[in-house]
Design a protein around this motif. Structure first.
Motif, PDB file in Angstrom:
ATOM      1  N   MET A  25       0.886  -0.988  -0.039  1.00  0.00           N
ATOM      2  CA  MET A  25      -0.037   0.057  -0.231  1.00  0.00           C
ATOM      3  C   MET A  25       0.911   1.159  -0.012  1.00  0.00           C
ATOM      4  O   MET A  25       1.817   1.129   0.644  1.00  0.00           O
ATOM      5  N   ASP A  26       0.443   2.068  -0.980  1.00  0.00           N
ATOM      6  CA  ASP A  26       1.439   3.471  -0.891  1.00  0.00           C
ATOM      7  C   ASP A  26       0.735   4.335  -0.007  1.00  0.00           C
ATOM      8  O   ASP A  26      -0.429   5.011   0.002  1.00  0.00           O
ATOM      9  N   LEU A  27       1.440   4.641   1.152  1.00  0.00           N
ATOM     10  CA  LEU A  27       0.997   5.397   2.385  1.00  0.00           C
ATOM     11  C   LEU A  27       0.705   6.980   2.096  1.00  0.00           C
ATOM     12  O   LEU A  27      -0.290   7.456   2.573  1.00  0.00           O
ATOM     13  N   ASP A  28       1.532   7.293   1.103  1.00  0.00           N
ATOM     14  CA  ASP A  28       1.506   8.739   0.851  1.00  0.00           C
ATOM     15  C   ASP A  28      -0.190   9.007   0.010  1.00  0.00           C
ATOM     16  O   ASP A  28      -0.833  10.155   0.475  1.00  0.00           O
ATOM     17  N   VAL A  29      -0.219   7.968  -0.972  1.00  0.00           N
ATOM     18  CA  VAL A  29      -1.685   8.233  -1.765  1.00  0.00           C
ATOM     19  C   VAL A  29      -2.594   7.717  -0.634  1.00  0.00           C
ATOM     20  O   VAL A  29      -3.642   8.716  -0.637  1.00  0.00           O
ATOM     21  N   PHE A  30      -2.481   6.753   0.152  1.00  0.00           N
ATOM     22  CA  PHE A  30      -3.581   6.717   1.122  1.00  0.00           C
ATOM     23  C   PHE A  30      -3.903   7.839   1.876  1.00  0.00           C
ATOM     24  O   PHE A  30      -4.983   7.913   2.321  1.00  0.00           O
ATOM     25  N   ALA A  31      -2.582   8.498   2.623  1.00  0.00           N
ATOM     26  CA  ALA A  31      -2.958   9.588   3.499  1.00  0.00           C
ATOM     27  C   ALA A  31      -3.741  10.805   2.690  1.00  0.00           C
ATOM     28  O   ALA A  31      -4.410  11.475   3.282  1.00  0.00           O
ATOM     29  N   ALA A  32      -3.239  11.181   1.542  1.00  0.00           N
ATOM     30  CA  ALA A  32      -3.689  11.930   0.764  1.00  0.00           C
ATOM     31  C   ALA A  32      -5.232  11.822   0.580  1.00  0.00           C
ATOM     32  O   ALA A  32      -6.051  12.745   0.375  1.00  0.00           O
ATOM     33  N   ALA A  33      -5.737  10.654   0.176  1.00  0.00           N
ATOM     34  CA  ALA A  33      -7.091  10.117   0.057  1.00  0.00           C
ATOM     35  C   ALA A  33      -7.896  10.453   1.290  1.00  0.00           C
ATOM     36  O   ALA A  33      -9.135  10.881   1.047  1.00  0.00           O
ATOM     37  N   HIS A  34      -7.401  10.473   2.339  1.00  0.00           N
ATOM     38  CA  HIS A  34      -8.135  10.252   3.552  1.00  0.00           C
ATOM     39  C   HIS A  34      -7.631  11.481   4.444  1.00  0.00           C
ATOM     40  O   HIS A  34      -8.368  11.650   5.746  1.00  0.00           O
ATOM     41  N   ARG A  35      -6.978  12.221   3.917  1.00  0.00           N
ATOM     42  CA  ARG A  35      -6.624  13.584   5.042  1.00  0.00           C
ATOM     43  C   ARG A  35      -7.845  14.446   5.498  1.00  0.00           C
ATOM     44  O   ARG A  35      -7.852  14.727   6.452  1.00  0.00           O
ATOM     45  N   THR A  36      -8.852  14.685   4.373  1.00  0.00           N
ATOM     46  CA  THR A  36      -9.871  15.273   4.637  1.00  0.00           C
ATOM     47  C   THR A  36     -10.723  14.693   5.921  1.00  0.00           C
ATOM     48  O   THR A  36     -11.183  15.616   6.693  1.00  0.00           O
ATOM     49  N   GLU A  37     -11.050  13.513   5.822  1.00  0.00           N
ATOM     50  CA  GLU A  37     -11.715  12.898   6.576  1.00  0.00           C
ATOM     51  C   GLU A  37     -10.755  12.899   8.345  1.00  0.00           C
ATOM     52  O   GLU A  37     -11.614  13.043   9.401  1.00  0.00           O
ATOM     53  N   TRP A  38      -9.645  12.658   8.243  1.00  0.00           N
ATOM     54  CA  TRP A  38      -8.827  12.781   9.519  1.00  0.00           C
ATOM     55  C   TRP A  38      -8.872  14.226   9.939  1.00  0.00           C
ATOM     56  O   TRP A  38      -9.398  14.604  11.360  1.00  0.00           O
ATOM     57  N   ASP A  39      -8.882  15.362   9.226  1.00  0.00           N
ATOM     58  CA  ASP A  39      -8.962  16.816   9.644  1.00  0.00           C
ATOM     59  C   ASP A  39     -10.409  16.936  10.091  1.00  0.00           C
ATOM     60  O   ASP A  39     -10.703  17.642  11.235  1.00  0.00           O
ATOM     61  N   ARG A  40     -11.493  16.713   9.410  1.00  0.00           N
ATOM     62  CA  ARG A  40     -12.728  16.676   9.932  1.00  0.00           C
ATOM     63  C   ARG A  40     -13.023  16.003  11.228  1.00  0.00           C
ATOM     64  O   ARG A  40     -13.594  16.721  12.110  1.00  0.00           O
ATOM     65  N   LEU A  41     -12.620  14.893  11.454  1.00  0.00           N
ATOM     66  CA  LEU A  41     -12.854  14.081  12.729  1.00  0.00           C
ATOM     67  C   LEU A  41     -12.053  15.043  13.909  1.00  0.00           C
ATOM     68  O   LEU A  41     -12.687  15.088  14.993  1.00  0.00           O
ATOM     69  N   ASP A  42     -10.800  15.524  13.457  1.00  0.00           N
ATOM     70  CA  ASP A  42     -10.222  16.576  14.480  1.00  0.00           C
ATOM     71  C   ASP A  42     -10.879  17.549  14.724  1.00  0.00           C
ATOM     72  O   ASP A  42     -11.206  17.810  16.077  1.00  0.00           O
ATOM     73  N   THR A  43     -11.620  18.207  13.890  1.00  0.00           N
ATOM     74  CA  THR A  43     -12.373  19.411  14.285  1.00  0.00           C
ATOM     75  C   THR A  43     -13.520  19.120  14.852  1.00  0.00           C
ATOM     76  O   THR A  43     -13.996  19.729  15.969  1.00  0.00           O
TER      77      THR A  43
ATOM     78  N   TYR B  42     -15.289   8.293  13.301  1.00  0.00           N
ATOM     79  CA  TYR B  42     -14.514   7.657  14.423  1.00  0.00           C
ATOM     80  C   TYR B  42     -14.448   6.017  13.824  1.00  0.00           C
ATOM     81  O   TYR B  42     -13.285   5.590  13.950  1.00  0.00           O
ATOM     82  N   GLN B  43     -15.381   5.628  13.397  1.00  0.00           N
ATOM     83  CA  GLN B  43     -15.464   3.968  12.983  1.00  0.00           C
ATOM     84  C   GLN B  43     -14.461   4.035  11.549  1.00  0.00           C
ATOM     85  O   GLN B  43     -13.650   2.953  11.281  1.00  0.00           O
ATOM     86  N   ARG B  44     -14.668   4.982  10.675  1.00  0.00           N
ATOM     87  CA  ARG B  44     -13.834   4.842   9.376  1.00  0.00           C
ATOM     88  C   ARG B  44     -12.331   5.228   9.837  1.00  0.00           C
ATOM     89  O   ARG B  44     -11.409   4.253   9.520  1.00  0.00           O
ATOM     90  N   VAL B  45     -12.032   5.975  10.685  1.00  0.00           N
ATOM     91  CA  VAL B  45     -10.542   6.208  10.907  1.00  0.00           C
ATOM     92  C   VAL B  45     -10.023   5.362  11.804  1.00  0.00           C
ATOM     93  O   VAL B  45      -8.834   4.872  11.602  1.00  0.00           O
ATOM     94  N   SER B  46     -10.841   4.549  12.417  1.00  0.00           N
ATOM     95  CA  SER B  46     -10.229   3.168  13.278  1.00  0.00           C
ATOM     96  C   SER B  46      -9.925   2.191  12.356  1.00  0.00           C
ATOM     97  O   SER B  46      -8.874   1.576  12.645  1.00  0.00           O
ATOM     98  N   THR B  47     -10.555   2.363  11.261  1.00  0.00           N
ATOM     99  CA  THR B  47     -10.091   1.098  10.099  1.00  0.00           C
ATOM    100  C   THR B  47      -9.303   1.795   9.435  1.00  0.00           C
ATOM    101  O   THR B  47      -8.031   0.750   9.198  1.00  0.00           O
ATOM    102  N   HIS B  48      -8.953   2.725   9.433  1.00  0.00           N
ATOM    103  CA  HIS B  48      -7.842   3.380   8.589  1.00  0.00           C
ATOM    104  C   HIS B  48      -6.412   3.319   9.546  1.00  0.00           C
ATOM    105  O   HIS B  48      -5.522   2.710   9.223  1.00  0.00           O
ATOM    106  N   LEU B  49      -6.622   3.400  10.705  1.00  0.00           N
ATOM    107  CA  LEU B  49      -5.698   3.003  11.617  1.00  0.00           C
ATOM    108  C   LEU B  49      -5.024   1.613  11.574  1.00  0.00           C
ATOM    109  O   LEU B  49      -4.175   1.241  11.671  1.00  0.00           O
ATOM    110  N   SER B  50      -6.024   0.528  11.670  1.00  0.00           N
ATOM    111  CA  SER B  50      -5.814  -0.602  11.604  1.00  0.00           C
ATOM    112  C   SER B  50      -4.989  -1.050  10.315  1.00  0.00           C
ATOM    113  O   SER B  50      -3.907  -1.696  10.181  1.00  0.00           O
ATOM    114  N   MET B  51      -5.319  -0.390   9.154  1.00  0.00           N
ATOM    115  CA  MET B  51      -4.730  -0.622   7.886  1.00  0.00           C
ATOM    116  C   MET B  51      -3.186  -0.299   7.828  1.00  0.00           C
ATOM    117  O   MET B  51      -2.428  -0.871   7.380  1.00  0.00           O
ATOM    118  N   VAL B  52      -3.205   1.189   8.366  1.00  0.00           N
ATOM    119  CA  VAL B  52      -1.729   1.476   8.478  1.00  0.00           C
ATOM    120  C   VAL B  52      -1.099   0.818   9.340  1.00  0.00           C
ATOM    121  O   VAL B  52       0.210   0.689   9.042  1.00  0.00           O
TER     122      VAL B  52
END
Length: 331
Positions: A1-19, A39-49
């Motif tokens: 998995m390309d983490l740079d691409v993965f992070a770029a694709a989901h950064r908006t969701e992470w920032d929104r959760l942080d807000t 919260y449920q989505r980012v928990s899944t992202h954490l598991s994948m990373v």
């Protein structure tokens, strides 16, 4: 998995959760739903990373974000200071007040037994002689009883007394579950020790010395032991006569408040230990040291019958706060 691409694709969701986490106290209903979903989505992202094992920094960031989101979703626990405040202003005094007749009865019974034993020893020369040789009794009355309170440095003596009293109170409370018998034994043992000492002192005209050295710390110390014994007797009696509740459920419901009493008595016995270690043998003005002991006892009783009654009338039982519908019980 390309983490740079993965992070770029989901950064908006992470920032929104942080807000949303930062604004958790001012969220609308739809935003709360969004928070839970993210919260449920980012928990899944954490598991994948984390499974990729390629970027510890990103794992740390997401772990922190998920932890804060979990706190926001499930409800952050109140501060420990607030918990401690509630314990000492509501839980502990409410249980003491609710079980007041148990420890009052334990105290009156023990004091009556001690007084009867002391009177027997003081008025029967043969019983007094059975306490020891004349030389041993004279040494105890003239020196040993009073010297006990000053033969060790005050601070270390207070710590020793605190430990001993805490152990006696723990025995009286916990072992009451064995059908009350061990608790009765602890009360009888403490009452006998007090009665024997009083009987020997009064028999030799040293009653004023006895009371002047026992009252300062003994009022609060013995009250704490009586409280522990009363709660222990309640536990034992709950097993004997649980009423309409299943026996183990009844025991569980009484044992949880009993733990609150055990924790609270640690503080009460600490105060009585300080008085015994730093006041009883070291304050040489009799009325002053007795006044300190009486004041400590009156404050404790006011704490129980004013603060405790108010908390009890508000419905505080000492059981698990905000307990689930099915609270854990023994069995």
């Amino acid at each position: 998995m390309d983490l740079d691409v993965f992070a770029a694709a989901h950064r908006t969701e992470w920032d929104r959760l942080d807000t949303l986490v930062r604004r958790r106290r001012r969220l609308s209903g739809s935003e709360v739903d969004e928070l839970v979903d993210l919260y449920q989505r980012v928990s899944t992202h954490l598991s994948m990373v984390r499974s990729s094992g390629q970027d510890p920094g990103l794992v740390g960031y997401l772990s922190g974000l998920v932890a804060r989101a979990r706190s926001a979703v499930t409800g952050a626990h109140e501060s420990s200071w607030r918990d401690a405040s509630r314990f000492f202003t509501e839980t502990f005094p409410a249980v003491l007040y609710r079980l007041r007749w148990w420890w009052i009865a334990a105290g009156l019974g023990t004091v009556a037994f001690s007084a009867a034993l002391a009177a027997w020893i003081a008025n029967d020369p043969q019983v007094l002689a059975a306490m020891g040789t004349p030389e041993e009794i004279r040494a105890y009355v003239e020196n040993d009883f009073a010297n006990y309170y000053v033969e060790h440095p005050g601070a270390s003596f207070a710590a020793q007394v605190w430990t001993n009293n805490a152990w006696a109170a723990t025995q009286a409370l916990i072992f009451g579950v064995f059908l009350c018998l061990p608790t009765v034994y602890v009360l009888v043992l403490n009452g006998a020790n007090l009665g024997v000492a009083a009987g020997m002192m009064f028999a030799h005209g040293k009653g004023d010395v006895f009371l002047g050295l026992i009252i300062p710390h003994g009022l609060l110390e013995l009250t704490a032991v009586f409280v522990a014994a009363g709660v222990g007797l309640k536990l034992g009696w709950t097993l004997i006569a649980p009423g309409p509740r299943p026996r183990l459920r009844a025991l569980g419901e009484e044992a949880r408040p009993a733990l609150a009493v055990a924790l609270g008595l640690v503080v009460v016995l600490f105060v009585s230990g300080l008085i015994e270690g730093l006041v009883t043998g070291w304050v040489h003005i009799t009325w002053l040291r007795i006044g300190i002991g009486v004041a400590a006892e009156l404050l404790f009783l006011a704490y129980v019958f004013i603060v405790g009654r108010a908390a009890h009338n508000r419905g505080v039982s000492g059981d698990i706060a905000a307990a689930p519908q099915t609270a854990p019980v023994a069995g």
